[in-house]
Design an enzyme around this catalytic site. Sequence first.
Site, PDB file in Angstrom:
ATOM      1  N   THR A  86       0.872  -1.184   0.000  1.00 38.02           N
ATOM      2  CA  THR A  86       0.000   0.000   0.000  1.00 38.02           C
ATOM      3  C   THR A  86       0.909   1.234   0.000  1.00 38.02           C
ATOM      4  O   THR A  86       0.964   1.976   0.982  1.00 38.02           O
ATOM      5  CB  THR A  86      -0.927   0.012   1.231  1.00 38.02           C
ATOM      6  OG1 THR A  86      -0.128  -0.153   2.420  1.00 38.02           O
ATOM      7  CG2 THR A  86      -1.946  -1.095   1.180  1.00 38.02           C
ATOM      8  N   PHE A 152       2.754  -6.133  13.043  1.00 36.79           N
ATOM      9  CA  PHE A 152       3.610  -5.153  13.719  1.00 36.79           C
ATOM     10  C   PHE A 152       5.086  -5.528  13.642  1.00 36.79           C
ATOM     11  O   PHE A 152       5.879  -5.091  14.458  1.00 36.79           O
ATOM     12  CB  PHE A 152       3.186  -4.993  15.183  1.00 36.79           C
ATOM     13  CG  PHE A 152       1.751  -4.536  15.332  1.00 36.79           C
ATOM     14  CD1 PHE A 152       1.428  -3.202  15.107  1.00 36.79           C
ATOM     15  CD2 PHE A 152       0.742  -5.423  15.652  1.00 36.79           C
ATOM     16  CE1 PHE A 152       0.100  -2.775  15.221  1.00 36.79           C
ATOM     17  CE2 PHE A 152      -0.577  -5.011  15.767  1.00 36.79           C
ATOM     18  CZ  PHE A 152      -0.908  -3.677  15.556  1.00 36.79           C
ATOM     19  N   LEU A 153       5.451  -6.383  12.688  1.00 37.69           N
ATOM     20  CA  LEU A 153       6.849  -6.824  12.687  1.00 37.69           C
ATOM     21  C   LEU A 153       7.786  -5.782  12.090  1.00 37.69           C
ATOM     22  O   LEU A 153       7.395  -5.001  11.236  1.00 37.69           O
ATOM     23  CB  LEU A 153       7.006  -8.173  11.985  1.00 37.69           C
ATOM     24  CG  LEU A 153       6.373  -8.423  10.632  1.00 37.69           C
ATOM     25  CD1 LEU A 153       7.253  -7.921   9.530  1.00 37.69           C
ATOM     26  CD2 LEU A 153       6.113  -9.910  10.495  1.00 37.69           C
ATOM     27  N   LEU A 253      13.362   5.202  22.095  1.00 33.65           N
ATOM     28  CA  LEU A 253      13.825   6.493  22.617  1.00 33.65           C
ATOM     29  C   LEU A 253      15.305   6.668  22.298  1.00 33.65           C
ATOM     30  O   LEU A 253      16.018   7.328  23.033  1.00 33.65           O
ATOM     31  CB  LEU A 253      13.607   6.561  24.124  1.00 33.65           C
ATOM     32  CG  LEU A 253      12.271   7.106  24.631  1.00 33.65           C
ATOM     33  CD1 LEU A 253      12.289   7.236  26.149  1.00 33.65           C
ATOM     34  CD2 LEU A 253      11.906   8.448  24.010  1.00 33.65           C
ATOM     35  N   CYS A 263       7.896   2.176   6.266  1.00 33.36           N
ATOM     36  CA  CYS A 263       6.640   2.266   7.018  1.00 33.36           C
ATOM     37  C   CYS A 263       6.382   3.632   7.652  1.00 33.36           C
ATOM     38  O   CYS A 263       5.375   4.271   7.345  1.00 33.36           O
ATOM     39  CB  CYS A 263       6.620   1.189   8.086  1.00 33.36           C
ATOM     40  SG  CYS A 263       6.885  -0.440   7.385  1.00 33.36           S
ATOM     41  N   ARG A 331      15.012   2.297   1.600  1.00 40.05           N
ATOM     42  CA  ARG A 331      13.883   3.208   1.451  1.00 40.05           C
ATOM     43  C   ARG A 331      13.865   4.281   2.554  1.00 40.05           C
ATOM     44  O   ARG A 331      13.924   3.960   3.730  1.00 40.05           O
ATOM     45  CB  ARG A 331      12.557   2.438   1.434  1.00 40.05           C
ATOM     46  CG  ARG A 331      12.326   1.783   0.074  1.00 40.05           C
ATOM     47  CD  ARG A 331      11.094   0.943   0.066  1.00 40.05           C
ATOM     48  NE  ARG A 331      11.276  -0.296   0.817  1.00 40.05           N
ATOM     49  CZ  ARG A 331      10.318  -1.204   0.985  1.00 40.05           C
ATOM     50  NH1 ARG A 331       9.133  -0.998   0.479  1.00 40.05           N
ATOM     51  NH2 ARG A 331      10.571  -2.304   1.658  1.00 40.05           N
TER      52      ARG A 331
HETATM   53  C1  UGA Z   1       8.099  -0.310  11.835  1.00 41.46           C
HETATM   54  C2  UGA Z   1       7.437  -0.673  13.180  1.00 41.46           C
HETATM   55  O1  UGA Z   1       8.403  -0.652  14.211  1.00 41.46           O
HETATM   56  C3  UGA Z   1       6.802  -2.073  13.095  1.00 41.46           C
HETATM   57  O2  UGA Z   1       6.105  -2.330  14.313  1.00 41.46           O
HETATM   58  C4  UGA Z   1       5.807  -2.098  11.933  1.00 41.46           C
HETATM   59  O3  UGA Z   1       5.232  -3.378  11.780  1.00 41.46           O
HETATM   60  C5  UGA Z   1       6.528  -1.741  10.661  1.00 41.46           C
HETATM   61  O4  UGA Z   1       7.121  -0.427  10.786  1.00 41.46           O
HETATM   62  C6  UGA Z   1       5.518  -1.742   9.533  1.00 41.46           C
HETATM   63  O5  UGA Z   1       4.619  -0.898   9.543  1.00 41.46           O
HETATM   64  O6  UGA Z   1       5.532  -2.663   8.703  1.00 41.46           O
HETATM   65  P1  UGA Z   1      10.438  -0.907  10.631  1.00 41.46           P
HETATM   66  O7  UGA Z   1      10.068   0.177   9.664  1.00 41.46           O
HETATM   67  O8  UGA Z   1      10.886  -2.212  10.117  1.00 41.46           O
HETATM   68  O9  UGA Z   1       9.180  -1.217  11.604  1.00 41.46           O
HETATM   69  O10 UGA Z   1      11.619  -0.353  11.524  1.00 41.46           O
HETATM   70  P2  UGA Z   1      11.804   0.239  12.998  1.00 41.46           P
HETATM   71  O11 UGA Z   1      12.652  -0.671  13.775  1.00 41.46           O
HETATM   72  O12 UGA Z   1      10.526   0.654  13.590  1.00 41.46           O
HETATM   73  O13 UGA Z   1      12.667   1.561  12.668  1.00 41.46           O
HETATM   74  C7  UGA Z   1      12.132   2.624  11.899  1.00 41.46           C
HETATM   75  C8  UGA Z   1      13.077   3.804  11.924  1.00 41.46           C
HETATM   76  O14 UGA Z   1      13.148   4.379  13.219  1.00 41.46           O
HETATM   77  C9  UGA Z   1      14.521   3.448  11.559  1.00 41.46           C
HETATM   78  O15 UGA Z   1      15.051   4.462  10.743  1.00 41.46           O
HETATM   79  C10 UGA Z   1      15.232   3.395  12.902  1.00 41.46           C
HETATM   80  O16 UGA Z   1      16.603   3.650  12.819  1.00 41.46           O
HETATM   81  C11 UGA Z   1      14.505   4.500  13.639  1.00 41.46           C
HETATM   82  N1  UGA Z   1      14.576   4.385  15.107  1.00 41.46           N
HETATM   83  C12 UGA Z   1      13.961   3.356  15.751  1.00 41.46           C
HETATM   84  C13 UGA Z   1      15.247   5.366  15.842  1.00 41.46           C
HETATM   85  O17 UGA Z   1      15.827   6.315  15.268  1.00 41.46           O
HETATM   86  N2  UGA Z   1      15.267   5.272  17.204  1.00 41.46           N
HETATM   87  C14 UGA Z   1      14.660   4.281  17.862  1.00 41.46           C
HETATM   88  O18 UGA Z   1      14.714   4.261  19.120  1.00 41.46           O
HETATM   89  C15 UGA Z   1      14.001   3.282  17.128  1.00 41.46           C
END
Ligand code: UGA
Length: 432
Positions: A86, A152-153, A253, A263, A331
């Site tokens: 999507t 939510f993975l 955090l 996402c 991405r």
């Molecule tokens: C995110 C959500 O965490 C999942 O729960 C959800 O299922 C998924 O989107 C989705 O909608 O499919 P994802 O995009 O794989 O997962 O990655 P994250 O681990 O959430 O990280 C996203 C971004 O936030 C990254 O750039 C990461 O570096 C950043 N981040 C994450 C931070 O800068 N600080 C943090 O404390 C955590």
Amino acid sequence: MKLCMIGTGYVGLVSGVCFSDLGNDVICVDKDINKINSLKKGKIPIYEPGLSELVNKNYKNKKLSFSSDLRTSVKNSDIIFICVGTPTKKGGSSADLNQIYNVAKELSLSINKFKIIITKSTVPVTTGDEIEKILSKKNSKNKFAVISNPEFLREGEAIRDFTYPDRVVIGSNDIKSNKIMKNLYSPLISKGAQYVHTSRRAAELIKYASNAFLATKITFINEIANLCEKTGIDVEDISIGMGLDKRIGSRFLRAGPAYGGSCFPKDTRAIISTADKFKTNLSVIKSVIKSNQNRSSILLKRVHAILKNKVKNKKITFLGVTFKANTDDMRDSSSLIMIPALSKKGALIKYYDPTGFKKDFEKIKNVSYENTIKKSLEGSDLVIIHTEWNDFKSLNFKNMVKGKKFIIYDMRNIYSPSKIKAQGFKYFSIGR
Ligand code: UGA
């Protein structure tokens, strides 16, 4: 149970494989025949730790199969998961639901007995209602139930996140199918996952609200990190001090570069678009998007300051370029903004990433890929730790490069400032 996953992207493939590992018969369908043929040969189209082993194991023991024939696969299954993409609409901010509705049309021609049809893709509120309308055109309402079961993975942690979720959300207005779903997820519920049953629309919104909230949390700590840098405070202390309050929680955090991936950027835009449709102003999320868009220019300003505004001809190394560790996904990675911007200012950039060369930088002037960390560090003036791979967490910089000492800008706060400074390196990090 007999399950059919439509779409073998991230969500479809990971959840399909994991469901098969729980003992279900799963058929993963994709209209891309090449992808299906590759999967049958054990070639996995995405980088995800542990996925290949799990696919091969379940394919061999025949709990998992692959097909490009949607109609037959659906006819032979009881529970159908829609897991197609999507993405953001071209030139807009709302979610493009073409793939979802095309699948719904195909499904409407394949219902031979009662089917539970589930959206696992992230879909805006009321998408389930639309799917139901499409299916009703060719089928009587007692032949199907449309349910929302958001996933939510996280990339890089997908198998663990699927197997040990905090919660399983089922949005269903139908009692019979709710029971079947609870049964399907019972192996995860018995290991501690909370089962949350809501209306279908609520489940759709839970997914967007969760992603938007996590994006807000990250953006919040990133802005606090900016303040910490001006006031001589360590943002890590703030994260610990705040996170121990159970109402706040310590996860997400970690201050760093702008959040990226497939996402958060897409889903924060899409929830605003949904809210606009319903004449509601989500001003907090709007500010989050704006702040995150501005994040890379804040970090770039710091790079300029670290190099005393002499960026031209400076040799800059990027360690890691993906949006986070344990994925090859580029991405919305902040490196896509920072590397071209520095190249434009005349910097000579080398990068190393555990997932290899990236086409994204192919046409950017003075940017080259090195296939080892050591080579990428040679001759560098500034090393930017952009992604928090384990590979970068215990480097002995002193032993790796003889002679010239580079400056380190650790955008993930991997290292202890005092230890790195003790090795004789100038060290900068985020919010400290
Ligand atoms: C995110 C959500 O965490 C999942 O729960 C959800 O299922 C998924 O989107 C989705 O909608 O499919 P994802 O995009 O794989 O997962 O990655 P994250 O681990 O959430 O990280 C996203 C971004 O936030 C990254 O750039 C990461 O570096 C950043 N981040 C994450 C931070 O800068 N600080 C943090 O404390 C955590």
